[in-house]
Design a protein around this motif. Structure first.
Motif, PDB file in Angstrom:
ATOM      1  N   ALA A 125       0.824  -1.210   0.000  1.00 44.53           N
ATOM      2  CA  ALA A 125       0.000   0.000   0.000  1.00 44.53           C
ATOM      3  C   ALA A 125       0.859   1.261   0.000  1.00 44.53           C
ATOM      4  O   ALA A 125       0.401   2.327  -0.430  1.00 44.53           O
ATOM      5  CB  ALA A 125      -0.932   0.003   1.215  1.00 44.53           C
ATOM      6  N   LEU A 126       2.097   1.141   0.436  1.00 45.94           N
ATOM      7  CA  LEU A 126       3.033   2.270   0.442  1.00 45.94           C
ATOM      8  C   LEU A 126       3.849   2.342  -0.850  1.00 45.94           C
ATOM      9  O   LEU A 126       4.759   3.162  -0.968  1.00 45.94           O
ATOM     10  CB  LEU A 126       3.974   2.155   1.643  1.00 45.94           C
ATOM     11  N   GLY A 127       3.527   1.471  -1.800  1.00 43.35           N
ATOM     12  CA  GLY A 127       4.204   1.504  -3.091  1.00 43.35           C
ATOM     13  C   GLY A 127       5.513   0.749  -3.139  1.00 43.35           C
ATOM     14  O   GLY A 127       6.337   0.973  -4.032  1.00 43.35           O
ATOM     15  N   ILE A 128       5.725  -0.158  -2.203  1.00 39.53           N
ATOM     16  CA  ILE A 128       6.974  -0.922  -2.146  1.00 39.53           C
ATOM     17  C   ILE A 128       6.760  -2.293  -2.794  1.00 39.53           C
ATOM     18  O   ILE A 128       5.789  -2.993  -2.488  1.00 39.53           O
ATOM     19  CB  ILE A 128       7.442  -1.064  -0.687  1.00 39.53           C
ATOM     20  N   ASN A 129       7.645  -2.650  -3.694  1.00 41.60           N
ATOM     21  CA  ASN A 129       7.560  -3.905  -4.430  1.00 41.60           C
ATOM     22  C   ASN A 129       8.055  -5.046  -3.552  1.00 41.60           C
ATOM     23  O   ASN A 129       9.232  -5.076  -3.168  1.00 41.60           O
ATOM     24  CB  ASN A 129       8.406  -3.802  -5.712  1.00 41.60           C
ATOM     25  N   ILE A 130       7.189  -5.991  -3.241  1.00 41.57           N
ATOM     26  CA  ILE A 130       7.559  -7.100  -2.351  1.00 41.57           C
ATOM     27  C   ILE A 130       8.036  -8.326  -3.127  1.00 41.57           C
ATOM     28  O   ILE A 130       8.357  -9.350  -2.528  1.00 41.57           O
ATOM     29  CB  ILE A 130       6.383  -7.498  -1.432  1.00 41.57           C
ATOM     30  N   ASN A 131       8.098  -8.214  -4.455  1.00 36.57           N
ATOM     31  CA  ASN A 131       8.413  -9.377  -5.292  1.00 36.57           C
ATOM     32  C   ASN A 131       9.707  -9.227  -6.074  1.00 36.57           C
ATOM     33  O   ASN A 131       9.829  -9.726  -7.187  1.00 36.57           O
ATOM     34  CB  ASN A 131       7.250  -9.654  -6.258  1.00 36.57           C
ATOM     35  N   MET A 132      10.691  -8.568  -5.508  1.00 36.24           N
ATOM     36  CA  MET A 132      11.962  -8.384  -6.203  1.00 36.24           C
ATOM     37  C   MET A 132      12.840  -9.625  -6.060  1.00 36.24           C
ATOM     38  O   MET A 132      12.688 -10.413  -5.130  1.00 36.24           O
ATOM     39  CB  MET A 132      12.680  -7.146  -5.663  1.00 36.24           C
ATOM     40  N   SER A 133      13.775  -9.778  -6.996  1.00 34.16           N
ATOM     41  CA  SER A 133      14.672 -10.941  -6.980  1.00 34.16           C
ATOM     42  C   SER A 133      15.698 -10.812  -5.862  1.00 34.16           C
ATOM     43  O   SER A 133      15.988  -9.707  -5.393  1.00 34.16           O
ATOM     44  CB  SER A 133      15.396 -11.042  -8.319  1.00 34.16           C
ATOM     45  N   LYS A 325      14.058   6.945   5.708  1.00 33.71           N
ATOM     46  CA  LYS A 325      14.244   5.541   5.346  1.00 33.71           C
ATOM     47  C   LYS A 325      13.049   5.013   4.544  1.00 33.71           C
ATOM     48  O   LYS A 325      13.211   4.232   3.606  1.00 33.71           O
ATOM     49  CB  LYS A 325      14.455   4.690   6.600  1.00 33.71           C
ATOM     50  N   LEU A 326      11.848   5.430   4.918  1.00 29.25           N
ATOM     51  CA  LEU A 326      10.670   5.059   4.145  1.00 29.25           C
ATOM     52  C   LEU A 326      10.775   5.595   2.732  1.00 29.25           C
ATOM     53  O   LEU A 326      10.524   4.884   1.756  1.00 29.25           O
ATOM     54  CB  LEU A 326       9.395   5.579   4.820  1.00 29.25           C
ATOM     55  N   ARG A 327      11.149   6.864   2.601  1.00 28.15           N
ATOM     56  CA  ARG A 327      11.258   7.487   1.280  1.00 28.15           C
ATOM     57  C   ARG A 327      12.298   6.760   0.420  1.00 28.15           C
ATOM     58  O   ARG A 327      12.089   6.542  -0.768  1.00 28.15           O
ATOM     59  CB  ARG A 327      11.651   8.966   1.420  1.00 28.15           C
ATOM     60  N   ARG A 328      13.401   6.394   1.021  1.00 32.06           N
ATOM     61  CA  ARG A 328      14.454   5.704   0.262  1.00 32.06           C
ATOM     62  C   ARG A 328      14.006   4.311  -0.174  1.00 32.06           C
ATOM     63  O   ARG A 328      14.302   3.881  -1.297  1.00 32.06           O
ATOM     64  CB  ARG A 328      15.735   5.608   1.103  1.00 32.06           C
ATOM     65  N   LEU A 329      13.289   3.594   0.701  1.00 28.16           N
ATOM     66  CA  LEU A 329      12.804   2.270   0.312  1.00 28.16           C
ATOM     67  C   LEU A 329      11.770   2.392  -0.798  1.00 28.16           C
ATOM     68  O   LEU A 329      11.735   1.571  -1.723  1.00 28.16           O
ATOM     69  CB  LEU A 329      12.221   1.537   1.522  1.00 28.16           C
ATOM     70  N   GLN A 330      10.911   3.405  -0.718  1.00 30.83           N
ATOM     71  CA  GLN A 330       9.941   3.642  -1.781  1.00 30.83           C
ATOM     72  C   GLN A 330      10.641   3.962  -3.107  1.00 30.83           C
ATOM     73  O   GLN A 330      10.156   3.608  -4.171  1.00 30.83           O
ATOM     74  CB  GLN A 330       8.997   4.793  -1.392  1.00 30.83           C
ATOM     75  N   GLU A 331      11.783   4.595  -3.027  1.00 31.38           N
ATOM     76  CA  GLU A 331      12.537   4.960  -4.225  1.00 31.38           C
ATOM     77  C   GLU A 331      13.218   3.748  -4.857  1.00 31.38           C
ATOM     78  O   GLU A 331      13.190   3.567  -6.075  1.00 31.38           O
ATOM     79  CB  GLU A 331      13.589   6.012  -3.873  1.00 31.38           C
ATOM     80  N   TYR A 332      13.833   2.900  -4.030  1.00 35.27           N
ATOM     81  CA  TYR A 332      14.636   1.803  -4.547  1.00 35.27           C
ATOM     82  C   TYR A 332      13.853   0.494  -4.700  1.00 35.27           C
ATOM     83  O   TYR A 332      14.048  -0.233  -5.676  1.00 35.27           O
ATOM     84  CB  TYR A 332      15.846   1.572  -3.642  1.00 35.27           C
ATOM     85  N   GLN A 333      13.017   0.146  -3.727  1.00 34.45           N
ATOM     86  CA  GLN A 333      12.279  -1.118  -3.787  1.00 34.45           C
ATOM     87  C   GLN A 333      10.880  -0.845  -4.311  1.00 34.45           C
ATOM     88  O   GLN A 333       9.897  -0.916  -3.590  1.00 34.45           O
ATOM     89  CB  GLN A 333      12.249  -1.809  -2.412  1.00 34.45           C
ATOM     90  N   ARG A 334      10.807  -0.527  -5.586  1.00 33.87           N
ATOM     91  CA  ARG A 334       9.516  -0.132  -6.164  1.00 33.87           C
ATOM     92  C   ARG A 334       9.206  -0.922  -7.423  1.00 33.87           C
ATOM     93  O   ARG A 334      10.075  -1.559  -7.984  1.00 33.87           O
ATOM     94  CB  ARG A 334       9.515   1.372  -6.457  1.00 33.87           C
TER      95      ARG A 334
END
Length: 334
Positions: A125-133, A325-334
């Motif tokens: 819901a926060l836009g973070i991709n949970i399915n990355m390799s 840290k939230l902003r950075r995770l949203q940026e990279y793990q998206r």
């Protein structure tokens, strides 16, 4: 399998070697669903030993996906869930605070099982991709010091056990295993579980799994987080020794809050709560996060006392490091 199930039927404990052998066969698809069901039920009725739980966790971890990384000093704060408290995503919110405080956080989690929103749900819901390799996750971890590992993706061997768990429909040894089988070699850990009778034995399992330091806790009314509505019980693992303690919120200079005050909602509602906390908006949600992040700093050893951990948690939220840290995770793990 017949011999193993026969031992359990006679309420005999399995050796670590026996448990390892049977779990190895299960996770490589060599055991029938009915036999897995019998094993889980037999262990539950007999009562699972530290040796059995350790062997299970070790084999499951060995069959998890590997995250390539050179990052050291990794920590997780995943709980067992299943406490029926209906709280917001406390440990997920606290993970951003711990990361903001300089701890290398690899948050392990799953979708909702007993609540409206699990850690995977709220992060989506926060836009973070949970399915990355695994490769992508390793690269992100090196850049941010924070990643989310979706347990369903990390443990493909779990597919052999899930049908039996669903058929039984009752808690088994597997309900206690999730936080123990983090794919990475954790240095420290904060682990919440809903059964205070298993605090010390769970700390013993974590010691067997190689944790340098860990804190296992059960909150009031069997909550798998520390709570502000009653007594929280702790088992601290340090240098191979386990120390039991407990506290009431007033012991830490915190105000008592009702459980109702920290109830969560669906993934979108919990995402809004998480963002509000990381933006330092005063509320019972903020206080609950400070408590659990403070305990995380204490579990890691970055804080030498719980009160010192609470002060650090407040500082990291107030100065914006947790929200960054939230902003950075949203940026990279998206």
């Amino acid at each position: 399998m017949k011999e193993i199930i026969g031992k359990l039927a006679n309420f005999e404990d399995l050796t670590g070697l026996e448990m390892r052998a049977v779990i190895e066969k299960i996770v490589t698809g060599q055991v029938s669903e009915s036999q897995i069901t019998a094993l889980l039920l037999g262990l539950k009725m007999k009562g699972e030993t530290v040796e059995e739980r350790t062997a299970l966790a070790q084999v499951m971890k060995e069959h998890a996906l590997s995250i390539p990384t050179t990052v050291e000093g990794v920590m997780d704060n995943c709980g067992t869930g299943g406490d029926q408290s209906g709280s917001f995503n406390v440990s997920t919110t606290a993970a951003f605070v711990l990361s903001g405080g300089g701890i290398q956080m690899a948050k392990h989690g799953n979708r909702s099982i007993s609540s409206k929103s699990g850690s995977a749900d709220v992060l989506e819901a926060l836009g973070i991709n949970i399915n990355m390799s695994p490769q992508e996750l390793g690269e992100i971890f090196a850049k941010t010091g924070l990643i989310f590992l979706f347990a369903k993706n990390m443990h493909p061997a779990m597919k052999y056990i899930m049908p039996a768990r669903l058929a039984l429909g009752i808690p088994t040894i597997m309900n206690l295993t999730g936080p123990l089988i983090h794919p990475m070699n954790l240095d420290s850990q904060l682990l919440g579980l809903s059964r205070p009778d298993l605090l010390e034995s769970t700390a013993q399992v974590l010691n067997n799994m190689g944790r340098r330091r860990a804190l296992v806790l059960t909150g009031p009314q069997g909550m798998d987080e520390a709570g502000l509505h009653g007594r929280t019980q702790l088992a601290l693992l340090e240098a191979g020794e386990i120390h039991l303690q407990s506290f009431e919120p007033e012991d830490l200079g915190m105000e008592r809050q009702s459980l109702e005050a920290i109830r969560g909602g669906d993934a979108r509602e919990n995402a809004e709560i998480l963002e509000a906390v990381l933006k330092n908006q005063a509320s019972p949600y903020l206080e609950m996060t400070v408590l659990n992040a403070g305990l995380g700093f204490y579990a890691n050893g970055k804080a030498s006392t719980i009160k010192e951990g609470l002060a650090l948690a407040r500082e990291v939220i107030a100065d914006g490091r947790a929200y960054e840290k939230l902003r950075r995770l949203q940026e990279y793990q998206r």
